[in-house]
Design a protein around this motif. Structure first.
Motif, PDB file in Angstrom:
ATOM      1  N   ALA A 179     -13.283  -7.161  12.729  1.00 53.61           N
ATOM      2  CA  ALA A 179     -12.457  -6.773  13.870  1.00 53.61           C
ATOM      3  C   ALA A 179     -11.003  -7.182  13.658  1.00 53.61           C
ATOM      4  CB  ALA A 179     -13.005  -7.386  15.154  1.00 53.61           C
ATOM      5  N   VAL A 180     -10.793  -8.300  12.988  1.00 58.19           N
ATOM      6  CA  VAL A 180      -9.419  -8.763  12.742  1.00 58.19           C
ATOM      7  C   VAL A 180      -8.671  -7.747  11.890  1.00 58.19           C
ATOM      8  CG1 VAL A 180      -8.013 -10.549  11.645  1.00 58.19           C
ATOM      9  CG2 VAL A 180      -9.982 -11.189  13.045  1.00 58.19           C
ATOM     10  N   THR A 181      -9.334  -7.162  10.907  1.00 54.58           N
ATOM     11  CA  THR A 181      -8.699  -6.141  10.081  1.00 54.58           C
ATOM     12  C   THR A 181      -8.266  -4.960  10.940  1.00 54.58           C
ATOM     13  OG1 THR A 181     -10.054  -6.771   8.187  1.00 54.58           O
ATOM     14  CG2 THR A 181      -9.022  -4.602   8.102  1.00 54.58           C
ATOM     15  N   GLY A 182      -9.130  -4.514  11.828  1.00 51.59           N
ATOM     16  CA  GLY A 182      -8.786  -3.413  12.728  1.00 51.59           C
ATOM     17  C   GLY A 182      -7.601  -3.753  13.611  1.00 51.59           C
ATOM     18  N   GLU A 183      -7.580  -4.963  14.128  1.00 51.75           N
ATOM     19  CA  GLU A 183      -6.472  -5.387  14.981  1.00 51.75           C
ATOM     20  C   GLU A 183      -5.160  -5.430  14.208  1.00 51.75           C
ATOM     21  OE1 GLU A 183      -4.937  -9.132  17.710  1.00 51.75           O
ATOM     22  OE2 GLU A 183      -6.916  -9.238  16.776  1.00 51.75           O
ATOM     23  N   VAL A 184      -5.184  -6.003  13.018  1.00 47.54           N
ATOM     24  CA  VAL A 184      -3.974  -6.091  12.197  1.00 47.54           C
ATOM     25  C   VAL A 184      -3.436  -4.694  11.885  1.00 47.54           C
ATOM     26  CG1 VAL A 184      -3.100  -6.747   9.913  1.00 47.54           C
ATOM     27  CG2 VAL A 184      -4.483  -8.358  11.227  1.00 47.54           C
ATOM     28  N   LEU A 185      -4.329  -3.784  11.519  1.00 45.79           N
ATOM     29  CA  LEU A 185      -3.900  -2.420  11.223  1.00 45.79           C
ATOM     30  C   LEU A 185      -3.312  -1.738  12.456  1.00 45.79           C
ATOM     31  CD1 LEU A 185      -6.801  -1.281   8.896  1.00 45.79           C
ATOM     32  CD2 LEU A 185      -4.428  -1.761   8.246  1.00 45.79           C
ATOM     33  N   ALA A 186      -3.921  -1.942  13.609  1.00 49.14           N
ATOM     34  CA  ALA A 186      -3.417  -1.337  14.842  1.00 49.14           C
ATOM     35  C   ALA A 186      -2.040  -1.892  15.199  1.00 49.14           C
ATOM     36  CB  ALA A 186      -4.399  -1.569  15.988  1.00 49.14           C
ATOM     37  N   ARG A 187      -1.807  -3.160  14.914  1.00 49.45           N
ATOM     38  CA  ARG A 187      -0.524  -3.786  15.249  1.00 49.45           C
ATOM     39  C   ARG A 187       0.618  -3.336  14.339  1.00 49.45           C
ATOM     40  NH1 ARG A 187      -0.881  -7.234  19.334  1.00 49.45           N
ATOM     41  NH2 ARG A 187      -2.904  -8.143  19.786  1.00 49.45           N
ATOM     42  N   THR A 188       0.331  -2.525  13.326  1.00 49.65           N
ATOM     43  CA  THR A 188       1.402  -1.983  12.485  1.00 49.65           C
ATOM     44  C   THR A 188       2.186  -0.894  13.212  1.00 49.65           C
ATOM     45  OG1 THR A 188       0.028  -0.254  11.481  1.00 49.65           O
ATOM     46  CG2 THR A 188       0.071  -2.417  10.371  1.00 49.65           C
ATOM     47  N   GLY A 189       1.719  -0.511  14.381  1.00 54.48           N
ATOM     48  CA  GLY A 189       2.365   0.555  15.142  1.00 54.48           C
ATOM     49  C   GLY A 189       1.677   1.897  14.983  1.00 54.48           C
ATOM     50  N   ALA A 190       0.528   1.898  14.331  1.00 54.43           N
ATOM     51  CA  ALA A 190      -0.226   3.134  14.132  1.00 54.43           C
ATOM     52  C   ALA A 190      -0.695   3.689  15.471  1.00 54.43           C
ATOM     53  CB  ALA A 190      -1.433   2.871  13.229  1.00 54.43           C
ATOM     54  N   ASP A 191      -0.677   5.005  15.584  1.00 56.62           N
ATOM     55  CA  ASP A 191      -1.203   5.651  16.788  1.00 56.62           C
ATOM     56  C   ASP A 191      -2.725   5.587  16.806  1.00 56.62           C
ATOM     57  OD1 ASP A 191       1.351   6.524  17.766  1.00 56.62           O
ATOM     58  OD2 ASP A 191       1.312   8.097  16.248  1.00 56.62           O
ATOM     59  N   PHE A 192      -3.335   5.613  15.620  1.00 54.43           N
ATOM     60  CA  PHE A 192      -4.788   5.548  15.519  1.00 54.43           C
ATOM     61  C   PHE A 192      -5.199   4.800  14.260  1.00 54.43           C
ATOM     62  CE2 PHE A 192      -3.445   9.512  13.590  1.00 54.43           C
ATOM     63  CZ  PHE A 192      -4.146   9.562  12.397  1.00 54.43           C
ATOM     64  N   VAL A 193      -6.391   4.234  14.313  1.00 56.41           N
ATOM     65  CA  VAL A 193      -7.005   3.572  13.161  1.00 56.41           C
ATOM     66  C   VAL A 193      -8.346   4.246  12.932  1.00 56.41           C
ATOM     67  CG1 VAL A 193      -7.949   1.417  12.225  1.00 56.41           C
ATOM     68  CG2 VAL A 193      -5.868   1.366  13.639  1.00 56.41           C
ATOM     69  N   VAL A 194      -8.547   4.764  11.725  1.00 54.29           N
ATOM     70  CA  VAL A 194      -9.824   5.389  11.373  1.00 54.29           C
ATOM     71  C   VAL A 194     -10.693   4.350  10.675  1.00 54.29           C
ATOM     72  CG1 VAL A 194     -10.989   7.195  10.065  1.00 54.29           C
ATOM     73  CG2 VAL A 194      -8.766   7.662  11.111  1.00 54.29           C
ATOM     74  N   VAL A 195     -11.840   4.084  11.246  1.00 49.72           N
ATOM     75  CA  VAL A 195     -12.832   3.180  10.659  1.00 49.72           C
ATOM     76  C   VAL A 195     -13.779   4.049   9.847  1.00 49.72           C
ATOM     77  CG1 VAL A 195     -14.677   1.549  11.171  1.00 49.72           C
ATOM     78  CG2 VAL A 195     -12.626   1.615  12.621  1.00 49.72           C
ATOM     79  N   ASP A 196     -13.836   3.802   8.550  1.00 48.12           N
ATOM     80  CA  ASP A 196     -14.619   4.647   7.648  1.00 48.12           C
ATOM     81  C   ASP A 196     -16.034   4.110   7.488  1.00 48.12           C
ATOM     82  OD1 ASP A 196     -15.661   6.211   5.628  1.00 48.12           O
ATOM     83  OD2 ASP A 196     -13.823   6.199   4.455  1.00 48.12           O
ATOM     84  N   LEU A 197     -16.985   4.755   8.162  1.00 52.45           N
ATOM     85  CA  LEU A 197     -18.393   4.379   8.010  1.00 52.45           C
ATOM     86  C   LEU A 197     -19.053   5.103   6.844  1.00 52.45           C
ATOM     87  CD1 LEU A 197     -19.761   4.257  11.677  1.00 52.45           C
ATOM     88  CD2 LEU A 197     -19.069   2.357  10.213  1.00 52.45           C
ATOM     89  N   GLN A 198     -18.416   6.157   6.355  1.00 52.23           N
ATOM     90  CA  GLN A 198     -19.021   6.917   5.263  1.00 52.23           C
ATOM     91  C   GLN A 198     -18.855   6.193   3.923  1.00 52.23           C
ATOM     92  OE1 GLN A 198     -17.311  10.733   4.225  1.00 52.23           O
ATOM     93  NE2 GLN A 198     -19.294  11.501   3.547  1.00 52.23           N
ATOM     94  N   HIS A 199     -17.653   5.734   3.635  1.00 48.65           N
ATOM     95  CA  HIS A 199     -17.394   5.108   2.341  1.00 48.65           C
ATOM     96  C   HIS A 199     -16.886   3.684   2.443  1.00 48.65           C
ATOM     97  CE1 HIS A 199     -18.137   8.815   0.229  1.00 48.65           C
ATOM     98  NE2 HIS A 199     -17.286   9.454   1.000  1.00 48.65           N
ATOM     99  N   GLY A 200     -16.657   3.183   3.645  1.00 49.10           N
ATOM    100  CA  GLY A 200     -16.122   1.841   3.821  1.00 49.10           C
ATOM    101  C   GLY A 200     -17.195   0.779   3.852  1.00 49.10           C
ATOM    102  N   ALA A 201     -16.746  -0.466   3.999  1.00 47.49           N
ATOM    103  CA  ALA A 201     -17.648  -1.617   4.008  1.00 47.49           C
ATOM    104  C   ALA A 201     -18.059  -2.016   5.422  1.00 47.49           C
ATOM    105  CB  ALA A 201     -16.964  -2.800   3.319  1.00 47.49           C
TER     106      ALA A 201
END
Length: 112
Positions: free
Chosen positions: A28-50
């Motif tokens: 969850a921390v990774t998602g939060e850090v990415l969102a705080r970059t100012g991104a409008d959206f964060v895509v969580v990759d369940l197909q090829h991600g960890a």
């Protein structure tokens, strides 16, 4: 700036630019850090991600709290793989391996 899925859809419909990031790393921390970059959206990759589905509620909440819209790339176009991420907090899904228009209609129905 906080953005909602309604805002994101409206921007896309108007052809306005949106900025997003793609996440293949767990936590969850990774998602939060990415969102705080100012991104409008964060895509969580369940197909090829960890990441796993078990992490989605926490990741989606962290991304939302940081002001972005949590989206998920599903594992497959199967009914359960499309609907489950939405049940767990994703505000939209990117669906891989859609074969044709008829299949796209089935996938949309699975998301509803």
């Amino acid at each position: 700036m906080t953005i909602s899925e309604v805002d994101l859809r409206q921007r896309w419909a108007e052809g306005r630019a949106c900025h997003g990031v793609w996440s293949v790393l767990p936590g969850a921390v990774t998602g939060e850090v990415l969102a705080r970059t100012g991104a409008d959206f964060v895509v969580v990759d369940l197909q090829h991600g960890a990441r796993t589905e078990a992490e989605l509620p926490g990741v989606a909440a962290a991304v939302t709290a940081a002001g972005s819209v949590p989206l998920v790339r599903a594992r497959s176009p199967h009914f359960a793989d499309v609907g489950r991420p939405l049940d767990l907090g994703a505000r939209g899904v990117i669906v891989p391996n859609v074969r044709d228009a008829g299949h796209a209609r089935e996938v949309v129905a699975a998301g509803r």
